[in-house]
Each structure stands twice: as structure tokens, then as C-alpha cells.
Design an enzyme around this catalytic site. Structure first.
Site, short mmCIF file in Angstrom:
data_model
loop_
_atom_site.label_atom_id
_atom_site.label_comp_id
_atom_site.label_asym_id
_atom_site.label_seq_id
_atom_site.Cartn_x
_atom_site.Cartn_y
_atom_site.Cartn_z
N ASP A 142 0.85 -1.19 0.00
CA ASP A 142 0.00 0.00 0.00
C ASP A 142 0.89 1.25 0.00
OD1 ASP A 142 -3.22 0.55 1.08
OD2 ASP A 142 -1.77 2.21 1.04
N ASN B 185 -12.86 -3.29 2.62
CA ASN B 185 -13.83 -2.20 2.72
C ASN B 185 -14.78 -2.28 1.54
OD1 ASN B 185 -12.59 -1.13 5.04
ND2 ASN B 185 -11.10 -0.05 3.79
N GLN C 43 -14.25 2.46 1.25
CA GLN C 43 -13.67 1.96 -0.01
C GLN C 43 -13.42 3.15 -0.94
OE1 GLN C 43 -15.95 -0.98 -2.21
NE2 GLN C 43 -14.28 -1.32 -3.67
N SER C 44 -12.16 3.35 -1.29
CA SER C 44 -11.82 4.49 -2.14
C SER C 44 -11.43 4.05 -3.55
CB SER C 44 -10.68 5.30 -1.51
OG SER C 44 -9.54 4.48 -1.34
N VAL C 45 -11.07 2.78 -3.71
CA VAL C 45 -10.72 2.26 -5.04
C VAL C 45 -11.74 1.18 -5.39
CG1 VAL C 45 -8.97 1.16 -6.47
CG2 VAL C 45 -8.27 2.74 -4.65
N HIS D 109 -10.42 -5.46 -3.47
CA HIS D 109 -9.09 -5.69 -2.88
C HIS D 109 -9.22 -6.06 -1.43
CE1 HIS D 109 -10.12 -1.41 -2.47
NE2 HIS D 109 -9.45 -1.43 -1.33
N HIS E 131 -7.05 -5.87 2.11
CA HIS E 131 -5.88 -5.36 2.82
C HIS E 131 -5.33 -6.48 3.70
CE1 HIS E 131 -6.83 -0.89 2.38
NE2 HIS E 131 -7.99 -1.43 2.07
#
Ligand code: AMP
Length: 115
Positions: free
Chosen positions: A32, A89, A96-98, A102, A104
Site C-alpha cells: 500500500d 472495505n 472503499q476508495s478504489v 481488494h 488489505h
């Protein structure tokens, strides 16, 4: 629904660089860019899925199995088998920003004190 104009899609096609931890035909795992733990790695499928709901509903079973094997292989490669968290997320409200699915993987000595 899936927007190809996201940062992880660009990482997958080589447009944006990444620090790869693990890679195979199904997944890519990389550090990240803004780590929030001593070890903070993201694992993403190579296919186009927005989130865990999209992935578990629409990815073929062999792809889903291969994804979780990729998570396991990444954890083993990082050497954090006995002390890590997985977080996915889902939705902007949850952080969740992307919008490319995914997970983590986070490992930190502090975790044992927090829990
Ligand atoms: P989330 O907020 O759950 O969607 O997680 C997205 C994560 O992607 C965040 O922790 C970001 O720091 C990380 N991130 C964004 N851009 C990059 C990038 N170019 N390389 C590596 N990680 C990134």
C-alpha cells in the site's frame, strides 16, 4: 458498473508502478502506498470486480479459490502467518476508495494491545 479508470486497473496494466509482493495468473499483491501498519499489502484479482459482493457473485469458482490461495501465498511470503488482519472495505461509506475489489493484509505488533 466496473469503471476501468481506477488506480488498480492502471496498476494491473502497468500504467502505474507498484511494489509487488506476490503475483500469479489470478492475483497481484503489492505494498500500500500509504501504509497504516508495519506491514500493509493489498491483494487484488486480475479480473474486473468492484467489490466483494461483485466478486463472490460473478467470479467463476476457480477464480475465487485462486484469489484466496493468492492471499494465503502473500501472507506466507510476508512471514506474518501468526499476526495479520484481512480487511475488505465495501462501499464509500465503509471507506472503499478504489472501486476494484481488494483485500488489505495488515500486520503490526500493536494489534495484540488493541484487541
Ligand atoms: P480502500 O480505501 O479500502 O479502497 O483501499 C485503497 C487503498 O489503496 C488505500 O489504502 C490506498 O492507500 C491504496 N492506494 C491508492 N493508490 C495506490 C497506489 N498507486 N499504490 C498502492 N496503493 C495505493
Amino acid at each position: 458498473m466496473y469503471n476501468k479508470d481506477n488506480v488498480f486497473a492502471k496498476i494491473l496494466c502497468g500504467q502505474i508502478p507498484n511494489k509487488t509482493v506476490y503475483s500469479d495468473d489470478y492475483v497481484l499483491a503489492f505494498y500500500d502506498v500509504a501504509p497504516r501498519a508495519r506491514v500493509h499489502v493489498l491483494v487484488i484479482p486480475r479480473g474486473e470486480y468492484v467489490d466483494i459482493f461483485d466478486f463472490t457473485q460473478n467470479a467463476p469458482e476457480d477464480v475465487q479459490v485462486a484469489f484466496w490461495r493468492g492471499v494465503r501465498n502473500t501472507v506466507e511470503k510476508l512471514g506474518v502467518r501468526d499476526n495479520f488482519r484481512t480487511i475488505a472495505n465495501t462501499g464509500r461509506g465503509a471507506g472503499q476508495s478504489v472501486m476494484h475489489f481488494h483485500v488489505h493484509i495488515m500486520s503490526d505488533d500493536r494489534f495484540s494491545e488493541e484487541l
